[in-house]
Write a protein that holds these residues in place. Structure first.
Motif, short mmCIF file in Angstrom:
data_model
loop_
_atom_site.label_atom_id
_atom_site.label_comp_id
_atom_site.label_asym_id
_atom_site.label_seq_id
_atom_site.Cartn_x
_atom_site.Cartn_y
_atom_site.Cartn_z
N LYS A 65 -34.00 1.86 17.68
CA LYS A 65 -34.33 1.16 16.44
C LYS A 65 -35.55 0.27 16.67
O LYS A 65 -35.74 -0.25 17.77
CB LYS A 65 -33.14 0.29 16.00
N SER A 110 -30.83 5.01 11.15
CA SER A 110 -29.48 5.56 11.18
C SER A 110 -29.48 6.98 10.62
O SER A 110 -28.71 7.83 11.05
CB SER A 110 -28.55 4.67 10.37
N ARG A 113 -31.77 9.68 13.20
CA ARG A 113 -31.56 9.83 14.66
C ARG A 113 -30.96 11.18 15.06
O ARG A 113 -31.39 11.75 16.06
CB ARG A 113 -30.74 8.65 15.21
N ALA A 127 -29.30 3.75 20.03
CA ALA A 127 -29.64 3.03 18.80
C ALA A 127 -28.40 2.62 18.00
O ALA A 127 -28.14 3.16 16.92
CB ALA A 127 -30.56 3.90 17.93
N THR A 128 -27.64 1.68 18.53
CA THR A 128 -26.48 1.10 17.82
C THR A 128 -25.60 2.17 17.18
O THR A 128 -25.08 1.99 16.08
CB THR A 128 -26.91 0.08 16.74
N MET A 129 -25.42 3.27 17.87
CA MET A 129 -24.78 4.44 17.24
C MET A 129 -23.30 4.55 17.63
O MET A 129 -22.96 4.67 18.82
CB MET A 129 -25.53 5.69 17.66
N THR A 130 -22.46 4.50 16.63
CA THR A 130 -21.02 4.60 16.86
C THR A 130 -20.62 6.04 17.18
O THR A 130 -21.10 6.99 16.56
CB THR A 130 -20.26 4.15 15.59
N ARG A 135 -19.57 12.88 14.01
CA ARG A 135 -20.84 13.02 14.75
C ARG A 135 -20.69 13.90 15.98
O ARG A 135 -21.65 14.55 16.40
CB ARG A 135 -21.37 11.62 15.13
N ALA A 178 -25.38 5.25 8.01
CA ALA A 178 -24.54 4.37 8.84
C ALA A 178 -23.06 4.60 8.53
O ALA A 178 -22.70 4.89 7.38
CB ALA A 178 -24.91 2.91 8.59
N THR A 179 -22.23 4.43 9.55
CA THR A 179 -20.78 4.52 9.34
C THR A 179 -20.31 3.45 8.35
O THR A 179 -19.33 3.65 7.63
CB THR A 179 -20.03 4.25 10.67
N SER A 180 -21.05 2.32 8.32
CA SER A 180 -20.64 1.18 7.49
C SER A 180 -20.50 1.53 6.01
O SER A 180 -19.67 0.96 5.30
CB SER A 180 -21.66 0.04 7.64
N TYR A 199 -32.50 -1.16 8.12
CA TYR A 199 -31.89 -2.49 7.97
C TYR A 199 -32.87 -3.56 7.52
O TYR A 199 -32.49 -4.54 6.87
CB TYR A 199 -31.19 -2.88 9.29
N THR A 216 -22.78 -4.09 7.98
CA THR A 216 -22.99 -3.22 9.14
C THR A 216 -22.25 -3.88 10.31
O THR A 216 -21.41 -4.77 10.11
CB THR A 216 -24.48 -2.94 9.43
N ASP A 217 -22.61 -3.48 11.53
CA ASP A 217 -21.92 -4.04 12.69
C ASP A 217 -22.21 -5.53 12.86
O ASP A 217 -23.34 -5.98 12.63
CB ASP A 217 -22.37 -3.30 13.96
N ILE A 220 -25.31 -6.62 14.84
CA ILE A 220 -26.58 -6.47 14.12
C ILE A 220 -26.73 -7.61 13.11
O ILE A 220 -27.81 -8.20 12.95
CB ILE A 220 -26.64 -5.10 13.39
N TYR A 243 -20.17 1.98 20.63
CA TYR A 243 -21.49 2.62 20.70
C TYR A 243 -21.54 3.62 21.86
O TYR A 243 -21.10 3.34 22.97
CB TYR A 243 -22.60 1.59 20.94
#
Ligand code: GLU
Length: 285
Positions: A65, A110, A113, A127-130, A135, A178-180, A199, A216-217, A220, A243
């Protein structure tokens, strides 16, 4: 006569030895898939094409990111990109190529990627990826390297103090891919969610009063709150966001190299140092 018999014996022994070596090699090849994933010798065997390609290129291409303070943020003045994810990426470059600067960072969001990884523009996403089951159908993941949880960022004084105050009349802001977004829609059916490309745009929209809360997380959101004292993170995290580093499916040698790096970082104490540097406290044990 006697002499030549003797040398025949020697020749026989040599042939036998050669046969043993050859058949031994055969066995190694059969087991090579697992063996290749295990170590530095991997470059010589069939399962290590991805690592061999990185070594040939002489640099690691990493998707990070550019707009996420604490994890991956580009300083427009210096052009430097810095954060937790960048330090982890450098450690991986050092492990694979022996030089933490043998790296080229590319901006991902997000949403971009997974496509960028799977079309070969980058070797990995840090990159802050859950890690999620959905996925995992598209990419492989390393071990967990950071534990986050989804939360809410609001303007100070907002009536929203946590998830329990979010209703279907609340306007939530988030980032595409994003998962959010999926999570908040599941937690509050019917809620309005405005999705932005990244973001930075979502936070600008919150500041401009285009929504009631950004989700979001938590990690972040703390980065955003530290940029502007008018905003705060509220309530308890309401999801688990472990992550992982994403790698193209089938590149098991790269996954192994990343997991080895993470294990080394934890073992040496460098992981705790990187965590504390960016998050401001030691990781929970
Ligand atoms: N960790 C969450 C995700 O992977 C949110 C952060 C992000 O959008 O990168 O979707």
């Amino acid at each position: 006569m006697n002499k030549s018999k003797k040398s025949f014996k020697w020749l026989g022994a040599l042939v036998l030895a050669a046969m043993l070596v050859i058949s031994g090699c055969g066995n190694n090849n059969a087991g090579g898939k697992n063996a290749a994933a295990g170590g530095n010798n991997a470059a010589a065997s069939g399962d290590s094409e991805a690592i061999a390609k990185i070594k040939e290129r002489g640099k690691l291409l990493v998707g990070v990111k550019y707009d996420t303070r604490l994890f991956g943020l580009k300083d427009p003045a210096s052009g430097n990109v810095e954060g937790f994810d960048i330090d982890i990426s450098k450690a991986i470059a050092k492990h694979i190529l022996g030089d933490e600067n043998a790296i080229e960072l590319k901006e991902v969001t997000s949403k971009t990627r997974i496509p960028m990884l799977n079309n070969g523009e980058i070797d990995m996403v840090v990159a802050t990826m859950t890690i999620t089951e959905d996925r995992k159908k598209e990419v492989d993941f390393s071990d967990v390297y950071f534990q986050a949880g989804q939360s809410l960022l609001v303007k100070k004084g907002s009536p929203i103090k946590g998830l329990e105050d979010v209703t279907k009349d609340t306007k939530i802001l988030g980032s595409k891919g994003a998962t959010s977004i999926k999570n908040i829609k599941e937690k509050v059916p019917g809620v309005t969610v405005l999705e932005f490309d990244n973001y930075q745009d979502a936070f600008s929209a919150l500041k401009a009063g285009q929504g009631d809360a950004l989700t979001t997380d938590d990690a972040i959101l703390y980065g955003m709150a530290s940029q502007d004292p008018d905003f705060e993170v509220v309530g308890e995290p309401f999801t688990d966001e472990p992550y992982g580093i994403a790698i193209q499916k089938g590149n098991s040698d790269v996954v192994q190299a990343v997991n080895d790096t993470l294990a080394e970082l934890k073992e040496s104490g460098d992981y705790d140092a990187i965590y504390t540097k960016w998050i401001g406290k030691a990781p929970a044990k």
